[in-house]
Design an enzyme around this catalytic site. Sequence first.
Site, mmCIF file in Angstrom:
data_model
loop_
_atom_site.group_PDB
_atom_site.id
_atom_site.type_symbol
_atom_site.label_atom_id
_atom_site.label_comp_id
_atom_site.label_asym_id
_atom_site.label_seq_id
_atom_site.Cartn_x
_atom_site.Cartn_y
_atom_site.Cartn_z
ATOM 1 N N CYS A 137 4.187 -0.894 -12.218
ATOM 2 C CA CYS A 137 4.523 0.293 -12.991
ATOM 3 C C CYS A 137 5.706 -0.049 -13.906
ATOM 4 O O CYS A 137 6.640 0.721 -14.040
ATOM 5 C CB CYS A 137 4.815 1.480 -12.094
ATOM 6 S SG CYS A 137 6.090 1.194 -10.881
ATOM 7 N N ASP A 168 4.528 -9.266 5.422
ATOM 8 C CA ASP A 168 4.923 -9.707 4.091
ATOM 9 C C ASP A 168 3.646 -10.141 3.347
ATOM 10 O O ASP A 168 2.948 -11.051 3.797
ATOM 11 C CB ASP A 168 5.899 -10.875 4.233
ATOM 12 C CG ASP A 168 6.303 -11.462 2.888
ATOM 13 O OD1 ASP A 168 5.816 -10.985 1.846
ATOM 14 O OD2 ASP A 168 7.120 -12.408 2.891
ATOM 15 N N PRO A 191 3.101 4.417 -0.835
ATOM 16 C CA PRO A 191 2.700 5.480 0.099
ATOM 17 C C PRO A 191 1.209 5.791 0.109
ATOM 18 O O PRO A 191 0.800 6.818 0.648
ATOM 19 C CB PRO A 191 3.489 6.685 -0.423
ATOM 20 C CG PRO A 191 3.549 6.464 -1.911
ATOM 21 C CD PRO A 191 3.603 4.975 -2.111
ATOM 22 N N ASP A 196 -0.557 -4.320 -5.824
ATOM 23 C CA ASP A 196 0.226 -3.331 -6.577
ATOM 24 C C ASP A 196 1.686 -3.615 -6.239
ATOM 25 O O ASP A 196 2.295 -2.931 -5.425
ATOM 26 C CB ASP A 196 -0.205 -1.921 -6.142
ATOM 27 C CG ASP A 196 0.406 -0.833 -7.006
ATOM 28 O OD1 ASP A 196 0.789 -1.113 -8.146
ATOM 29 O OD2 ASP A 196 0.493 0.315 -6.518
ATOM 30 N N ASP A 242 1.963 -2.932 4.211
ATOM 31 C CA ASP A 242 3.245 -2.811 3.502
ATOM 32 C C ASP A 242 4.315 -3.475 4.361
ATOM 33 O O ASP A 242 4.268 -3.396 5.590
ATOM 34 C CB ASP A 242 3.620 -1.347 3.236
ATOM 35 C CG ASP A 242 4.574 -1.226 2.047
ATOM 36 O OD1 ASP A 242 4.114 -0.919 0.938
ATOM 37 O OD2 ASP A 242 5.793 -1.458 2.234
ATOM 38 N N ALA A 288 0.784 -1.240 0.000
ATOM 39 C CA ALA A 288 0.000 0.000 0.000
ATOM 40 C C ALA A 288 0.813 1.287 0.000
ATOM 41 O O ALA A 288 0.331 2.301 -0.499
ATOM 42 C CB ALA A 288 -0.941 0.006 1.195
HETATM 43 C C1 LIG Z 1 4.536 -0.154 -6.275
HETATM 44 S S1 LIG Z 1 4.741 0.192 -4.588
HETATM 45 C C2 LIG Z 1 3.070 0.485 -4.048
HETATM 46 C C3 LIG Z 1 2.477 1.840 -4.387
HETATM 47 C C4 LIG Z 1 1.149 2.112 -3.707
HETATM 48 N N1 LIG Z 1 0.194 1.019 -3.975
HETATM 49 C C5 LIG Z 1 0.526 3.426 -4.123
HETATM 50 O O1 LIG Z 1 -0.368 3.443 -4.983
HETATM 51 O O2 LIG Z 1 0.897 4.463 -3.547
HETATM 52 C C6 LIG Z 1 5.142 -1.367 -3.910
HETATM 53 C C7 LIG Z 1 5.181 -1.446 -2.389
HETATM 54 O O3 LIG Z 1 5.323 -2.820 -2.027
HETATM 55 C C8 LIG Z 1 6.057 -2.895 -0.838
HETATM 56 N N2 LIG Z 1 6.536 -4.292 -0.749
HETATM 57 C C9 LIG Z 1 7.605 -4.853 -1.333
HETATM 58 N N3 LIG Z 1 7.663 -6.183 -1.054
HETATM 59 C C10 LIG Z 1 6.575 -6.443 -0.278
HETATM 60 C C11 LIG Z 1 6.067 -7.629 0.348
HETATM 61 N N4 LIG Z 1 6.680 -8.794 0.225
HETATM 62 N N5 LIG Z 1 4.938 -7.521 1.084
HETATM 63 C C12 LIG Z 1 4.301 -6.339 1.223
HETATM 64 N N6 LIG Z 1 4.738 -5.193 0.654
HETATM 65 C C13 LIG Z 1 5.858 -5.249 -0.084
HETATM 66 C C14 LIG Z 1 7.112 -1.848 -0.988
HETATM 67 O O4 LIG Z 1 7.571 -1.429 0.271
HETATM 68 C C15 LIG Z 1 6.340 -0.738 -1.740
HETATM 69 O O5 LIG Z 1 5.832 0.197 -0.818
#
Ligand SMILES: C[S@@+](CC[C@H](N)C(=O)[O-])C[C@H]1O[C@@H](n2cnc3c(N)ncnc32)[C@H](O)[C@@H]1O
Lengths: 334, 157
Positions: free
Chosen positions: A262, A190, A142, A208, A163, A140
Site C-alpha cells: 500500500c 516469519d 487483519p 501483501d 502473520d 494476512a
Molecule cells: C500490509 S499488512 C497485511 C494486510 C492484510 N493482507 C489485509 O489485507 O488485511 C502486512 C502484515 O505483514 C505482517 N508482517 C510483517 N513482517 C512479516 C513477516 N516477516 N512475516 C509475516 N508477516 C509479517 C504484519 O504484521 C502485517 O500484519
Amino acid sequence: MTAPHGGDDGRGRPSGDRAYDPRAPGPDAVDPVEHLRRYGPLVDDAGAFFACAQRPLPRVVIANPLKTTLAEAEARVRARCPEAEPVAWRPGAWRLPPEVLPGRWSEFITGMLHAQEEATIWPGELVGAQPGETVLDLCAAPGGKTALMAWGMGDRGTLVANDREFGRLAGLRRTLDRLGVTCAAVTHLDAARFPLADPPVFDRVLADVPCTCEGTTRKQKGGRKAPTRDAYRRSIVHVQKAILRRAIQLVKPGGVVVYATCTYAPEENEAVLDALDPSQAVIEPLTPPPGLRVAPGLTAWGGQYFRPDVAHAVRLWPHHNDTGGFFVARLRRL
Amino acid sequence: MRASDAFERLPDAEVVTAPLAYRFGIDPETFAGHRFWHRPSAKAIWVAAAEAEVPEGLRPEAFGMLVSRMKGKVFKPSTVFIQRFGAAATRNRYALTDAQLDVFLRRAPVTVSPVDDGDGAVLVTDARGHVLGLGRLTGAELLSELPKSWTLGHGDG
Ligand SMILES: C[S@@+](CC[C@H](N)C(=O)[O-])C[C@H]1O[C@@H](n2cnc3c(N)ncnc32)[C@H](O)[C@@H]1O
C-alpha cells in the site's frame, strides 16, 4: 491498511521535487504530504494527487457471499444508508460517507457485510483463488484479502493465513470467524522463513508485504505523517525481497504469486520485483475491471532501470478512483 | 511459535451434532461438507471445510472455526459456530423485530413470546433470519449470550 512492522517515526527529509505543485506550501509551513512530493513527477496531475491524498477516505462495505446474496445486501445497505453509492467497477460493494460507522450495524455482527478499503479489493481478487485449491496468504492480518480469497474459493479447499505479529492474529481470526470462513488455517511464522515443502503444495500465494504505507494517508485523517527515513525504507525493502523470494519458492511451478503493497515508492515495488531472478517467474499483464483506472509499473526510477515486465504491474493512484493508494503485480512461477 | 500438538479428527462428531439436533432440530447432515477436529491435549473443538487439510510441516494456531472451548463438559457452542450453521435450526429459535434487535445487542432483556421447549438456550435471529447467536430465555425474558465484546459498535474498520 496497517502500520508497518517496526513503526515509522523517522524525521529524515525526503528527496523530492516540489516544482510540480504550484500549491506547495512555503518553507515554514507544515506540509502534510511532504513525504509524497517525490512522486509528483510520476502522476498526470500532481496537484490533484496531493489534494486527494489529504481528503478522508470514503468507507466501503462489501457483501459477504458466504452469508448473503447481492440483492439482499443491496437492500440492507440501502435501508441503513440511503446515500450509499455502488462502487462502479465492483458489484456487491458500496461507498458510504466518511461519517457513517457501519460497524454499528447488525449486518456486521452477523457477518453479512465487511468493511474493505476499495483499493485493496481488486488486488485481493487478482490472486484468483478457486474452490478446492491450496492457497497461502503470507502476511494476512487483519484478513481483508484473506477473506476475498476465501470467497473466491467458496470456502472450500485450504487457505493458510499467516502473520508474524502474534498480536495481530486475534484480529485476523475475528475477521475470518465473523465472515463464516471455515477453510482457513492460521499460522504464526516469519513469511521469509515459511517452511518449504518439496514439491511445493501451494497453487497460489499472496505476499501483501509490510511497507511504508504511503498510500494510506487518507485513513490518517489528512495525511500528517513523518517522512520515511531512508534507513527504515532500506530495512523494509530487505524484508520485502526476502518474502517475495520465499513466495516464489512456495508456489507450484506454473502457480500464481501476487505481490502487493500500500505504498507508492518504486524502491518497495518495482525494485523488489526487479531483484527476483528472471528465470524463476514472469510478471503477467493485468486487465483491470472496466471503470477502475490504473497506471503501469515504472521501468526506470532514480537512475535505475528495471526488468521490462515490471510495466505489467500496476499502481492505483488515489485521485484516479478516489481510493487509497496501492501497488500490485501478478507473477507466474516458471 | 508456541509448541502445540497437531490437529486430529474428532473421534466422535456426535458430541457436537447430537445436542444441536436435540435442542434446535439441526439436522446432522448440515455438517456433511465439514469435519470436526481437535488437539488431543487441548479442550477446544474445531470445524473445518471437508477439503481443508493442514499442509504437512505446519502447526497452525487455529484451524477452521472454533466450535466449543470445552470438550467433554456440557456442550457450549461458540457464537461464530452458531452463526455459521444455526440457520438450519427448526426449533427453539426466535426472530427479533428490528426494535427488539437493538435492545438485544445492547445486552438488555427483551420480552418475547415463548419458544417450543420454554426456558433455556434460544437461537436468536434478526427479522430476516440471519443468525446472531444464542440467547437465554427465562420466562418471557430473553438475554444475549453473545460475547461482551460483540456489543454494538464492534466490527468497524
Ligand atoms: C500490509 S499488512 C497485511 C494486510 C492484510 N493482507 C489485509 O489485507 O488485511 C502486512 C502484515 O505483514 C505482517 N508482517 C510483517 N513482517 C512479516 C513477516 N516477516 N512475516 C509475516 N508477516 C509479517 C504484519 O504484521 C502485517 O500484519
